[in-house]
Write a protein that holds these residues in place. Sequence first.
Motif, mmCIF file in Angstrom:
data_model
loop_
_atom_site.group_PDB
_atom_site.id
_atom_site.type_symbol
_atom_site.label_atom_id
_atom_site.label_comp_id
_atom_site.label_asym_id
_atom_site.label_seq_id
_atom_site.Cartn_x
_atom_site.Cartn_y
_atom_site.Cartn_z
ATOM 1 N N PHE A 13 1.143 -0.918 -0.289
ATOM 2 C CA PHE A 13 0.061 -0.028 -0.415
ATOM 3 C C PHE A 13 0.792 0.939 0.020
ATOM 4 C CE2 PHE A 13 -2.611 -3.252 1.218
ATOM 5 C CZ PHE A 13 -4.102 -2.730 0.259
ATOM 6 N N ASN A 14 2.653 1.112 0.449
ATOM 7 C CA ASN A 14 3.219 1.900 0.328
ATOM 8 C C ASN A 14 4.583 2.187 -0.703
ATOM 9 O OD1 ASN A 14 4.500 4.458 0.657
ATOM 10 N ND2 ASN A 14 3.557 5.037 2.103
ATOM 11 N N PRO A 15 4.373 1.455 -2.182
ATOM 12 C CA PRO A 15 5.703 0.858 -2.639
ATOM 13 C C PRO A 15 6.650 1.730 -2.431
ATOM 14 C CG PRO A 15 3.611 1.236 -4.212
ATOM 15 C CD PRO A 15 3.233 1.531 -2.711
ATOM 16 N N ASN A 16 6.601 2.839 -2.819
ATOM 17 C CA ASN A 16 7.554 4.110 -2.904
ATOM 18 C C ASN A 16 8.440 4.891 -1.340
ATOM 19 O OD1 ASN A 16 6.780 3.956 -5.233
ATOM 20 N ND2 ASN A 16 5.255 5.040 -5.672
ATOM 21 N N ALA A 17 7.824 4.380 -0.127
ATOM 22 C CA ALA A 17 8.195 4.369 0.804
ATOM 23 C C ALA A 17 8.982 4.794 0.793
ATOM 24 C CB ALA A 17 7.412 3.300 1.546
ATOM 25 N N TYR A 18 10.899 3.765 0.664
ATOM 26 C CA TYR A 18 11.965 4.412 0.636
ATOM 27 C C TYR A 18 12.798 4.843 -0.783
ATOM 28 C CZ TYR A 18 11.783 -0.255 2.691
ATOM 29 O OH TYR A 18 11.494 -1.750 2.940
ATOM 30 N N LYS A 19 11.548 5.082 -1.785
ATOM 31 C CA LYS A 19 12.036 6.266 -2.815
ATOM 32 C C LYS A 19 11.878 7.662 -2.601
ATOM 33 C CE LYS A 19 9.767 6.970 -6.890
ATOM 34 N NZ LYS A 19 8.969 6.200 -7.931
ATOM 35 N N LEU A 20 10.425 7.939 -1.306
ATOM 36 C CA LEU A 20 9.939 9.282 -1.329
ATOM 37 C C LEU A 20 10.941 9.601 0.531
ATOM 38 C CD1 LEU A 20 6.049 7.816 -1.615
ATOM 39 C CD2 LEU A 20 7.786 9.914 -3.354
ATOM 40 N N GLY A 21 11.317 8.293 0.718
ATOM 41 C CA GLY A 21 12.383 9.265 2.294
ATOM 42 C C GLY A 21 11.141 8.571 3.516
ATOM 43 N N ILE A 22 10.440 7.901 3.071
ATOM 44 C CA ILE A 22 9.210 8.286 4.579
ATOM 45 C C ILE A 22 10.367 6.857 5.064
ATOM 46 C CG2 ILE A 22 7.375 6.780 5.034
ATOM 47 C CD1 ILE A 22 6.086 7.898 2.347
#
Length: 185
Positions: A13-22
């Motif tokens: 549900f948040n596949p880009n968490a690493y790319k987005l800096g989360i």
Amino acid sequence: MIRATVPPPHFPFNPNAYKLGIIEQQDIVCECCQQPRAYNYTGPIFCVADVEELCPWCIADGSAARKWDAEFQDLASVEGHDPNPQGAAPAALNPASVEEVLFHSPAYNSWQQGVWLTHCQDMCVFVGYVGGNDIRPLLDELRPDLEAWPNEEFLLRNLSADGSLTGYLFQCRHCNLHRLHIDCD
């Protein structure tokens, strides 16, 4: 430097968490599992404890939520959730998906409390932070979410991925429709 021997978990549900800096690459000792880790969660967590260093593994497996009776997304801010239903109840959301987002998924950072959008009676996937130019190709899909903004050109000019007026883009897991939440400081 801590080396990850196991790849960090993927969050549907948040596949880009690493790319987005989360979730940032940062050496920590996780406050939940007490293990040295190479990643730290920087997003919101709703609990009594003051958590500074949390690894993505403890989010994914639910141990952080269990340890601190925590949520990563507040249930009250899930679109369609009504704690005090009056009259006919809206169609129920997929309970497994709601649980996954609340207790096993990193939330996103927002100015106010984040809102998790839904579609097709399910939780949407958080795609990322967006600005006006990012959403121009999606305007037809997003029009229902833009009804509260009578001046579309103002919105497109001022909406940014990291400014005072921020767009949060979601996508339905079933029909691929895009949804947009807008927040400001």
